[in-house]
Scaffold this motif. Structure first.
Motif, short mmCIF file in Angstrom:
data_model
loop_
_atom_site.label_atom_id
_atom_site.label_comp_id
_atom_site.label_asym_id
_atom_site.label_seq_id
_atom_site.Cartn_x
_atom_site.Cartn_y
_atom_site.Cartn_z
N ASN A 292 68.15 1.17 -23.71
CA ASN A 292 67.01 2.02 -23.84
C ASN A 292 66.39 1.60 -25.01
OD1 ASN A 292 67.28 3.18 -21.29
ND2 ASN A 292 68.01 5.13 -22.03
N LEU A 293 67.11 1.56 -26.32
CA LEU A 293 66.38 1.42 -27.56
C LEU A 293 65.90 -0.12 -27.26
CD1 LEU A 293 65.72 1.75 -30.49
CD2 LEU A 293 68.06 1.10 -30.90
N PHE A 294 66.51 -0.99 -26.77
CA PHE A 294 66.19 -2.56 -26.92
C PHE A 294 65.02 -2.67 -25.92
CE2 PHE A 294 69.67 -3.16 -29.41
CZ PHE A 294 69.43 -4.22 -30.33
N ALA A 295 65.09 -1.71 -24.87
CA ALA A 295 63.82 -1.88 -24.10
C ALA A 295 62.62 -1.04 -24.75
CB ALA A 295 64.05 -0.75 -22.67
N ASP A 296 62.77 -0.28 -25.43
CA ASP A 296 61.55 0.18 -26.45
C ASP A 296 61.10 -0.86 -27.32
OD1 ASP A 296 61.86 2.73 -25.11
OD2 ASP A 296 62.94 3.74 -26.89
N ILE A 297 62.06 -1.49 -27.91
CA ILE A 297 61.51 -2.75 -28.80
C ILE A 297 61.04 -3.62 -28.26
CG2 ILE A 297 62.53 -4.42 -30.38
CD1 ILE A 297 64.90 -2.48 -31.11
N LYS A 298 61.16 -4.37 -27.07
CA LYS A 298 60.71 -4.91 -26.30
C LYS A 298 59.26 -4.79 -25.77
CE LYS A 298 64.73 -7.38 -24.13
NZ LYS A 298 65.53 -8.01 -22.84
N GLY A 299 59.21 -3.29 -25.24
CA GLY A 299 57.87 -2.74 -25.05
C GLY A 299 57.08 -2.74 -26.13
N PHE A 300 57.27 -2.33 -27.50
CA PHE A 300 56.48 -2.46 -28.40
C PHE A 300 56.15 -3.80 -28.82
CE2 PHE A 300 56.12 -2.51 -33.00
CZ PHE A 300 55.42 -1.35 -33.49
N VAL A 301 57.07 -4.54 -28.82
CA VAL A 301 56.51 -6.24 -29.00
C VAL A 301 55.42 -6.78 -27.86
CG1 VAL A 301 57.41 -8.60 -29.23
CG2 VAL A 301 58.54 -6.62 -30.48
N ASN A 302 55.80 -6.49 -26.61
CA ASN A 302 55.05 -6.78 -25.66
C ASN A 302 53.52 -6.16 -25.84
OD1 ASN A 302 56.97 -8.59 -24.49
ND2 ASN A 302 57.67 -6.94 -23.12
N ASP A 303 53.54 -4.89 -26.06
CA ASP A 303 52.14 -4.25 -26.27
C ASP A 303 51.50 -4.80 -27.33
OD1 ASP A 303 52.90 -2.28 -24.30
OD2 ASP A 303 52.99 -0.67 -25.67
N LEU A 304 51.92 -5.42 -28.42
CA LEU A 304 51.26 -6.16 -29.49
C LEU A 304 50.83 -7.30 -28.91
CD1 LEU A 304 53.33 -5.32 -32.83
CD2 LEU A 304 50.95 -4.69 -32.25
N GLY A 305 51.72 -8.14 -28.00
CA GLY A 305 51.53 -9.33 -27.75
C GLY A 305 50.19 -9.23 -26.81
N ARG A 306 50.39 -8.29 -25.80
CA ARG A 306 49.08 -8.07 -24.75
C ARG A 306 47.63 -7.84 -25.52
NH1 ARG A 306 49.07 -4.33 -21.11
NH2 ARG A 306 50.98 -3.15 -22.56
N ILE A 307 47.85 -7.08 -26.38
CA ILE A 307 46.65 -6.75 -27.22
C ILE A 307 46.31 -7.87 -27.82
CG2 ILE A 307 45.77 -5.48 -29.41
CD1 ILE A 307 46.97 -3.07 -28.97
N GLN A 308 47.08 -8.89 -28.43
CA GLN A 308 46.52 -10.09 -28.97
C GLN A 308 45.86 -10.87 -28.18
OE1 GLN A 308 49.56 -12.04 -31.63
NE2 GLN A 308 48.79 -13.96 -30.90
N GLN A 309 46.47 -11.15 -26.91
CA GLN A 309 45.81 -11.99 -25.89
C GLN A 309 44.48 -11.13 -25.46
OE1 GLN A 309 48.91 -12.04 -22.74
NE2 GLN A 309 50.43 -13.24 -24.12
N ALA A 310 44.51 -10.00 -25.54
CA ALA A 310 43.24 -9.47 -24.96
C ALA A 310 41.91 -9.58 -25.96
CB ALA A 310 43.37 -7.70 -24.86
N ARG A 311 42.18 -10.14 -27.26
CA ARG A 311 41.28 -10.56 -28.16
C ARG A 311 40.30 -9.30 -28.35
NH1 ARG A 311 41.06 -15.88 -29.60
NH2 ARG A 311 42.91 -16.83 -28.93
#
Length: 547
Positions: A163-182
């Motif tokens: 679960n912790l590493f799922a949270d970490i991946k989720g955190f990083v993915n959220d940042l990546g999706r915001i970056q892509q959304a510009r």
């Protein structure tokens, strides 16, 4: 309105203002014509040739702009340098870094595909971490293998680890999706669309980990790389632990053949190839301003150079306090800087061994961390106070990275521990006046303690095998870099000074920018190189607006 609601809205605004985009499209930037300007006129002047400064200068040069880099030392690189003593070459700082893969080969410096003359070798074991009850060898580029390793040692926490590493991946993915959304994000749905980021933006790495992990020992092991990020979990932003941890475990750790100096030389070569200039053994004493706008610099040799953009790769404190005579105009900025804490420093011992002790003892790992306990919070306080009885050490064995690093039949080692500047302040005045008797006595005492620790735990017979020994203290770091308190990481990556809340690259002084560890995104090779690129992008944006 509650305080936390306000903070979250302010954070969302900062996110929507623009997450740094590191995959630059060079064709989108205008090109300059370096032939149009004659010395002392330049398009950009970079103060300092650390990786942030070199990266920024290389970006200007490759786009055809006339750029000047001014560096106080005799070699470019800052902390990314090497030095020779007799037959041995010692790396000033680098033990491991991430690097891009190109055509199956690890040699891609992000943003600079034209740099092709670098070769990186992997750490076959990413790192080894020795604790009182555990001896952990972390696999290279194998996140699932690392998770399985943790689950094997802590079966009762198996679900929590996942679960912790799922949270970490989720955190990083959220940042990546915001970056892509510009910036095209519906703020009303932000908590739902970006749940991991929304939950953790204003919390520490420790709080994020506490949501999942129960065992204090397991927390310490997962946070085992905290020394590379400068703060214990209770103070460290998840931007600067969760994100780099995931990247390191997935992408692996590498070391450049030819030491970190090879990276700096590659940037210097790119700058010169594109008609940029690097002036060594020269110190910038003053940034010239008029009407709160920078237009040039003055050196310790009395030279004056002018440019449309001035980028400081020196520390932000000296840049904005000592190089500029704008006390009233910069009053609020200086007050802000005073609020931030400065990172700790380091104590290093470089050893050249007269025999191949590493092969004789059978050590296979290239990077080893030794921890005498699991209490990171107490260890951090011990680091600041200089208490070596509980701070442990890191050992880098360069001969286990690639053959012929050392002269035949010999070894090159680095022993490192982090240290606060406080214990060295009493020696500072004498040190810089040339009276170093007491300082040398203390330096040798600590080095002897570290050598004894390594000899006892990993390399029996180490002391008798030493041929060459070099030592660097926090005062050494301050002398060579000029960083306040000999800082190795700039300002600490606290929650209020990380991510998009990191101290900005644009200063209140028009045409003056910052690049490197003290600004966005932060310290480390994998951050300082992008920092230079981000700074270049910011200058281009402003030049476009001003015409």
């Amino acid at each position: 309105m509650s305080k936390i609601t306000f903070e979250r809205r302010e954070f969302i605004k900062s996110i929507l203002a623009g997450i740094p985009v590191l995959s630059l499209d060079w064709n989108s930037f205008p090109r300059g014509d370096s032939q149009l300007k004659k010395e002392p006129e330049y398009d950009a002047i970079i103060i300092g040739a650390g990786l942030g400064g070199l990266s920024c200068a290389a970006a200007f040069a490759r786009q055809g702009y006339k750029v000047l880099v001014i560096e106080q030392h005799d070699n470019p690189g800052g902390y990314a340098r090497a030095f020779k003593r007799h037959d041995f070459t010692f790396d000033v700082s680098l033990h491991s870094t991430t690097v891009g893969i190109r055509d199956g080969v690890a040699n891609l410096i992000s943003g600079f595909p034209e740099i092709t003359n670098l070769k990186f070798v992997p750490h076959q074991i990413l790192y080894r971490a020795i604790y009182p009850d555990y001896d952990i060898r972390v696999p290279h580029r194998d996140l699932s293998g690392y998770i399985a390793l943790l689950r094997g040692h802590f079966p009762e926490e198996a679900v929590n680890i996942e679960n912790l590493f799922a949270d970490i991946k989720g955190f990083v993915n959220d940042l990546g999706r915001i970056q892509q959304a510009r910036g095209q994000v519906d703020m009303a749905n932000f908590p739902k669309e970006f749940p991991f980021l929304f939950k953790n933006f204003n919390r520490t790495w420790g709080a994020m980990m506490d949501d999942r992990i129960q065992s204090p020992k397991l927390k310490a092991i997962i946070s085992g790389l905290w020394g590379y990020f400068g703060l214990p979990p209770s103070k460290l932003s998840p931007y600067y632990y969760a994100m780099p941890l995931l990247d390191y475990l997935e992408s692996g750790g590498y070391y450049p053949v030819g030491t970190s100096q090879a990276i700096s030389n590659a940037f210097a070569g790119l700058i010169k190839k594109n008609k940029g200039k690097i002036q060594l053994r020269t110190r910038v004493e003053k940034i010239l301003t008029k009407d709160h706008a920078a237009y040039g610099v003055q050196t310790d040799k009395g030279e004056m150079f002018h440019a449309r953009a001035i980028i400081s790769n020196a520390n932000a404190i000296d840049t904005l306090n000592n190089m500029i005579d704008e006390p009233e105009f910069l009053k609020d900025t200086r007050t802000r800087m005073d609020r931030y804490s400065i990172s700790y420093s380091s104590f290093q011992v470089w050893l050249g061994l007269k025999k191949d002790l590493v092969s004789r003892t059978g050590l296979k790992e290239s990077e080893i961390f030794y921890y005498p306990d699991y209490d990171i919070e107490a260890d951090y306080q011990a680091i600041l106070s200089g208490d070596l009885t509980r701070t442990g050490f890191g050992l880098t064995i360069y001969d286990n990275l690639y053959k012929n690093y050392s002269p035949p039949g010999k070894n090159t080692l680095n022993i490192m521990t982090t240290q606060g500047f406080g214990p060295w302040e009493k020696y500072e005045k004498d040190y810089f006046s040339g009276e170093k008797t007491a300082y040398r006595r203390e330096k040798l005492r600590i080095a002897d303690m570290l050598i004894s620790q390594v000899e006892k735990t990993l390399l029996p017979g180490l002391r008798k095998a030493i041929e060459v020994k070099e030592i660097a203290t926090p005062l050494t770091n301050k002398r060579y870099t000029g960083n306040p308190r000999g800082a190795i990481y700039g300002w600490n990556q606290t929650v209020d000074n990380s991510g998009n809340r990191r101290f900005p690259q644009k200063t209140p002084i028009k045409n003056l920018y910052l690049a490197g560890a003290w600004t966005l995104p932060g310290h480390g090779y994998s951050a300082c190189i992008p920092s230079g690129l981000l700074c270049f992008s910011a200058v281009m944006e402003d030049m476009k607006k001003s015409g």
